[in-house]
Design a protein around this motif. Structure first.
Motif, PDB file in Angstrom:
ATOM      1  N   GLN A 158       1.020  -1.181   0.283  1.00  0.00           N
ATOM      2  CA  GLN A 158       0.091   0.033  -0.103  1.00  0.00           C
ATOM      3  C   GLN A 158       0.851   1.232  -0.004  1.00  0.00           C
ATOM      4  O   GLN A 158       1.827   1.318   0.904  1.00  0.00           O
ATOM      5  N   ASP A 159       0.449   2.338  -0.835  1.00  0.00           N
ATOM      6  CA  ASP A 159       1.158   3.514  -0.791  1.00  0.00           C
ATOM      7  C   ASP A 159       0.919   4.178   0.486  1.00  0.00           C
ATOM      8  O   ASP A 159       0.093   4.074   1.386  1.00  0.00           O
ATOM      9  N   PHE A 160       1.891   5.092   1.082  1.00  0.00           N
ATOM     10  CA  PHE A 160       1.597   5.792   2.216  1.00  0.00           C
ATOM     11  C   PHE A 160       0.968   7.242   1.622  1.00  0.00           C
ATOM     12  O   PHE A 160       1.782   8.092   0.905  1.00  0.00           O
ATOM     13  N   GLU A 161      -0.226   7.571   2.312  1.00  0.00           N
ATOM     14  CA  GLU A 161      -0.926   8.588   1.776  1.00  0.00           C
ATOM     15  C   GLU A 161      -0.968   9.786   2.788  1.00  0.00           C
ATOM     16  O   GLU A 161      -0.879   9.582   4.044  1.00  0.00           O
ATOM     17  N   VAL A 162      -1.119  10.742   2.422  1.00  0.00           N
ATOM     18  CA  VAL A 162      -1.229  12.143   3.431  1.00  0.00           C
ATOM     19  C   VAL A 162      -2.675  13.100   2.634  1.00  0.00           C
ATOM     20  O   VAL A 162      -2.594  13.046   1.478  1.00  0.00           O
ATOM     21  N   TRP A 163      -3.311  13.413   3.709  1.00  0.00           N
ATOM     22  CA  TRP A 163      -4.272  14.473   3.064  1.00  0.00           C
ATOM     23  C   TRP A 163      -3.987  15.748   2.871  1.00  0.00           C
ATOM     24  O   TRP A 163      -3.302  16.293   3.597  1.00  0.00           O
ATOM     25  N   VAL A 164      -4.100  16.111   1.488  1.00  0.00           N
ATOM     26  CA  VAL A 164      -3.530  17.651   0.986  1.00  0.00           C
ATOM     27  C   VAL A 164      -4.624  18.578   0.954  1.00  0.00           C
ATOM     28  O   VAL A 164      -4.510  20.055   0.819  1.00  0.00           O
ATOM     29  N   SER A 165      -6.003  18.123   1.187  1.00  0.00           N
ATOM     30  CA  SER A 165      -7.164  19.290   1.246  1.00  0.00           C
ATOM     31  C   SER A 165      -8.183  18.241   2.160  1.00  0.00           C
ATOM     32  O   SER A 165      -8.075  16.891   2.489  1.00  0.00           O
ATOM     33  N   GLU A 166      -9.169  18.906   2.366  1.00  0.00           N
ATOM     34  CA  GLU A 166     -10.352  18.272   2.947  1.00  0.00           C
ATOM     35  C   GLU A 166     -10.905  17.142   2.091  1.00  0.00           C
ATOM     36  O   GLU A 166     -11.290  16.129   2.584  1.00  0.00           O
ATOM     37  N   ASN A 167     -10.988  17.062   0.918  1.00  0.00           N
ATOM     38  CA  ASN A 167     -11.579  16.022   0.150  1.00  0.00           C
ATOM     39  C   ASN A 167     -10.293  15.233  -0.807  1.00  0.00           C
ATOM     40  O   ASN A 167     -10.782  14.282  -1.458  1.00  0.00           O
ATOM     41  N   SER A 168      -9.194  15.506  -0.672  1.00  0.00           N
ATOM     42  CA  SER A 168      -8.146  14.870  -1.476  1.00  0.00           C
ATOM     43  C   SER A 168      -6.912  14.508  -0.784  1.00  0.00           C
ATOM     44  O   SER A 168      -6.584  15.025   0.103  1.00  0.00           O
ATOM     45  N   LYS A 169      -6.488  13.251  -1.181  1.00  0.00           N
ATOM     46  CA  LYS A 169      -5.233  12.675  -0.585  1.00  0.00           C
ATOM     47  C   LYS A 169      -4.179  12.298  -1.629  1.00  0.00           C
ATOM     48  O   LYS A 169      -4.611  11.723  -2.697  1.00  0.00           O
ATOM     49  N   VAL A 170      -3.126  12.402  -1.499  1.00  0.00           N
ATOM     50  CA  VAL A 170      -2.105  11.842  -2.493  1.00  0.00           C
ATOM     51  C   VAL A 170      -1.112  10.701  -1.661  1.00  0.00           C
ATOM     52  O   VAL A 170      -0.857  10.777  -0.633  1.00  0.00           O
ATOM     53  N   SER A 171      -0.290  10.081  -2.599  1.00  0.00           N
ATOM     54  CA  SER A 171       0.494   8.880  -2.091  1.00  0.00           C
ATOM     55  C   SER A 171       1.968   9.883  -2.163  1.00  0.00           C
ATOM     56  O   SER A 171       2.259  10.382  -3.187  1.00  0.00           O
ATOM     57  N   VAL A 172       2.775   9.548  -1.099  1.00  0.00           N
ATOM     58  CA  VAL A 172       3.986  10.307  -1.008  1.00  0.00           C
ATOM     59  C   VAL A 172       5.205   9.255  -0.983  1.00  0.00           C
ATOM     60  O   VAL A 172       6.333   9.430  -1.266  1.00  0.00           O
ATOM     61  N   PHE A 173       4.891   8.084  -0.339  1.00  0.00           N
ATOM     62  CA  PHE A 173       6.022   7.089  -0.299  1.00  0.00           C
ATOM     63  C   PHE A 173       5.063   5.789  -1.121  1.00  0.00           C
ATOM     64  O   PHE A 173       4.386   5.369  -0.716  1.00  0.00           O
ATOM     65  N   LEU A 174       5.858   5.478  -2.186  1.00  0.00           N
ATOM     66  CA  LEU A 174       5.088   4.571  -3.363  1.00  0.00           C
ATOM     67  C   LEU A 174       5.430   3.100  -2.978  1.00  0.00           C
ATOM     68  O   LEU A 174       6.646   2.898  -2.399  1.00  0.00           O
ATOM     69  N   ARG A 175       4.753   2.373  -3.342  1.00  0.00           N
ATOM     70  CA  ARG A 175       5.031   0.864  -3.198  1.00  0.00           C
ATOM     71  C   ARG A 175       5.858   0.243  -4.324  1.00  0.00           C
ATOM     72  O   ARG A 175       5.402   0.473  -5.613  1.00  0.00           O
ATOM     73  N   GLY A 176       7.019  -0.277  -4.051  1.00  0.00           N
ATOM     74  CA  GLY A 176       8.090  -0.459  -5.173  1.00  0.00           C
ATOM     75  C   GLY A 176       7.671  -1.521  -5.952  1.00  0.00           C
ATOM     76  O   GLY A 176       8.085  -1.589  -7.069  1.00  0.00           O
ATOM     77  N   ASP A 177       6.810  -2.383  -5.615  1.00  0.00           N
ATOM     78  CA  ASP A 177       6.477  -3.680  -6.449  1.00  0.00           C
ATOM     79  C   ASP A 177       5.657  -3.058  -7.527  1.00  0.00           C
ATOM     80  O   ASP A 177       5.701  -3.552  -8.638  1.00  0.00           O
ATOM     81  N   LYS A 178       4.890  -1.916  -7.608  1.00  0.00           N
ATOM     82  CA  LYS A 178       4.246  -1.034  -8.598  1.00  0.00           C
ATOM     83  C   LYS A 178       5.280  -0.448  -9.459  1.00  0.00           C
ATOM     84  O   LYS A 178       5.262  -0.598 -10.694  1.00  0.00           O
ATOM     85  N   VAL A 179       5.818   0.592  -8.688  1.00  0.00           N
ATOM     86  CA  VAL A 179       7.095   1.299  -9.447  1.00  0.00           C
ATOM     87  C   VAL A 179       7.778   0.611 -10.228  1.00  0.00           C
ATOM     88  O   VAL A 179       8.173   0.852 -11.214  1.00  0.00           O
ATOM     89  N   PHE A 180       8.438  -0.521  -9.747  1.00  0.00           N
ATOM     90  CA  PHE A 180       9.290  -1.363 -10.436  1.00  0.00           C
ATOM     91  C   PHE A 180       8.933  -2.467 -11.076  1.00  0.00           C
ATOM     92  O   PHE A 180       9.687  -3.561 -11.286  1.00  0.00           O
ATOM     93  N   GLY A 181       7.629  -2.807 -11.031  1.00  0.00           N
ATOM     94  CA  GLY A 181       7.220  -3.846 -11.643  1.00  0.00           C
ATOM     95  C   GLY A 181       6.891  -4.051 -13.062  1.00  0.00           C
ATOM     96  O   GLY A 181       7.125  -2.976 -13.833  1.00  0.00           O
ATOM     97  N   SER A 182       6.913  -5.177 -13.694  1.00  0.00           N
ATOM     98  CA  SER A 182       6.870  -5.300 -15.211  1.00  0.00           C
ATOM     99  C   SER A 182       5.643  -6.053 -15.701  1.00  0.00           C
ATOM    100  O   SER A 182       5.063  -6.802 -14.814  1.00  0.00           O
ATOM    101  N   ASN A 183       5.194  -6.093 -16.848  1.00  0.00           N
ATOM    102  CA  ASN A 183       4.249  -7.002 -17.497  1.00  0.00           C
ATOM    103  C   ASN A 183       5.038  -7.928 -18.453  1.00  0.00           C
ATOM    104  O   ASN A 183       4.577  -7.857 -19.647  1.00  0.00           O
ATOM    105  N   LEU A 184       6.002  -8.295 -17.964  1.00  0.00           N
ATOM    106  CA  LEU A 184       6.848  -9.449 -18.603  1.00  0.00           C
ATOM    107  C   LEU A 184       6.613 -10.926 -18.054  1.00  0.00           C
ATOM    108  O   LEU A 184       6.663 -10.749 -16.947  1.00  0.00           O
ATOM    109  N   TYR A 185       6.441 -11.829 -18.679  1.00  0.00           N
ATOM    110  CA  TYR A 185       6.293 -13.215 -18.211  1.00  0.00           C
ATOM    111  C   TYR A 185       7.070 -14.055 -18.945  1.00  0.00           C
ATOM    112  O   TYR A 185       7.205 -14.143 -20.209  1.00  0.00           O
ATOM    113  N   ILE A 186       7.882 -14.904 -18.061  1.00  0.00           N
ATOM    114  CA  ILE A 186       8.763 -16.153 -18.489  1.00  0.00           C
ATOM    115  C   ILE A 186       8.314 -17.406 -18.182  1.00  0.00           C
ATOM    116  O   ILE A 186       8.095 -17.538 -16.971  1.00  0.00           O
TER     117      ILE A 186
END
Length: 389
Positions: A158-186
């Motif tokens: 899960q990403d680490f998220e923070v609220w930046v307004s009353e109705n919205s939050k953003v991810s600031v520390f990202l899950r590495g399995d998604k960032v460095f993941g691939s759609n390659l299959y062997i």
């Protein structure tokens, strides 16, 4: 006509207390700059001030979170830019190795050293920190994302998220399995040769995007080995899937698949027959490691190696564009939050703070009224000394 003493005294006490109270209030207004100082003064006004203070505090927290997100995402963007540069450099090295059929095993081994350094650089960036927190560890924050030996992802999903307004939050520390993941299959199963025949017929049922496909092999009229299977997939599903026969670091051969669409993943629903052991889904670090180990073994890179490194850099570029989009949104919040902060503080000031010029005028008026009261008593009782008090 003289006013009776008891009536005069009661009037004096009453007016003296009232005027002194007003003088005290205005003195406090002037000295503190505040008109509302306690709930008992003006309950409605005080309630409004309390609510405004809550809004200001919440806005302050959101502003701090926005600055936190801005700082983190700017560094994430910078880091992913360096990852992309490294991958493009390794891709160029792979192209040279594949197109130079005269390279000796020693020369291939020298290229492997370049990959080893590049992989170390990538691992350092994937496990980079900002302060005490890992950039790509998701919500686990202090858990190292990638194991240095296996290169498997070991942190939060899960990403680490923070609220930046009353109705919205953003991810600031990202899950590495998604960032460095691939759609390659062997395929996990491998063969001594691309033309080694299948021993057990079977079928692969998979989903690409919203479409489901079943690919049969090994039976009559069907592909009989991974070379024929790769060709069959490219001929019949080439708009959705890329298929390759790729040599493994141990010299054996596997079939490799990748989605045509950059952001699409392949979901294997069921696999029977020879390929029933399934497919590995290496992350970008493991893709680089695979090519490095092939070069170390004296094997030339193949088409899948080129494709996988190209796809890896494209995926990082995609991740970076996603981060950039969020970062732009975060930066655009700054002027809005600053304007709202000014408005809220102005509203609070209008309710809570004293108008100094008006307070001074009121103080002067009450002071004159007090002096007039003293003169009235003095005139009634002929106590001339009061004129000087």
């Amino acid at each position: 006509m003289k006013v009776p003493d008891n009536l005069l005294f009661s009037l004096f006490i009453e007016q003296d207390a009232r005027i002194k109270k007003k003088l005290s209030e205005k003195t406090l207004d002037i000295s503190t700059g505040r008109r509302v100082r306690a709930l008992s003064d003006e309950p409605t006004a005080t309630y409004n001030v309390i609510e405004l203070k809550k809004e200001i505090a919440q806005l302050s927290q959101h502003s701090q979170n926005r600055l936190f997100a801005d700082t983190n995402l700017t560094y994430v963007d910078f880091t992913l830019g360096k990852v992309w540069d490294t991958l493009k450099g390794l891709y160029a090295t792979t192209v040279r190795a594949k197109n130079s059929a005269t390279l000796t095993p020693d020369q291939l081994s020298a290229l492997a050293e370049q990959f080893d350094k590049g992989l170390g650089h990538l691992l350092d960036m994937a496990n980079d920190k900002l302060g005490q927190n890992y950039l790509f560890g998701g919500s686990s924050l202090t858990v190292k994302p990638f194991d240095p030996n296996t290169l498997n992802y070991t942190a939060s999903s899960q990403d680490f998220e923070v609220w930046v307004s009353e109705n919205s939050k953003v991810s600031v520390f990202l899950r590495g399995d998604k960032v460095f993941g691939s759609n390659l299959y062997i395929s996990k199963v491998s063969y001594a040769s691309p033309t080694t025949g299948f021993t057990t017929p079977g079928a692969i049922t998979l989903e690409v995007g919203s479409n489901t496909y079943t690919i049969s092999y090994g039976g009559a009229g069907e592909p009989q080995n991974i070379q024929e299977l790769a060709q069959y997939i490219n001929d019949n599903f080439g708009d959705k899937l890329h298929a390759f026969v790729s040599q493994n670091p141990d010299g054996s051969y596997s079939i490799a698949l990748a989605s045509v669409e950059l952001s699409a993943n392949v979901q294997f629903i069921s696999i029977t027959g020879d390929l029933s052991t399934g497919f590995e889904n290496p992350n970008i670090l493991q893709v680089v490691k695979r090519v490095k180990e092939k070069l170390q073994g004296g094997f030339y890179p193949d088409d899948f190696d080129l494709f996988s490194l190209s796809r890896a850099s494209e995926l990082i570029s995609l991740r970076r564009s996603e981060v950039g989009s969020v970062l732009s949104t975060v930066k655009n919040l700054q002027p809005t939050q600053e304007k709202l902060d000014v408005v809220l503080k102005k509203q609070k000031s209008d309710i809570e703070d004293a108008d100094l010029s008006e307070s001074i005028m009121e103080y002067t008026r009450y002071r004159i009224a007090y002096e007039a009261l003293m003169r009235m008593v003095a005139d009634q009782k002929d106590l001339t000394i009061l004129k000087y008090l």
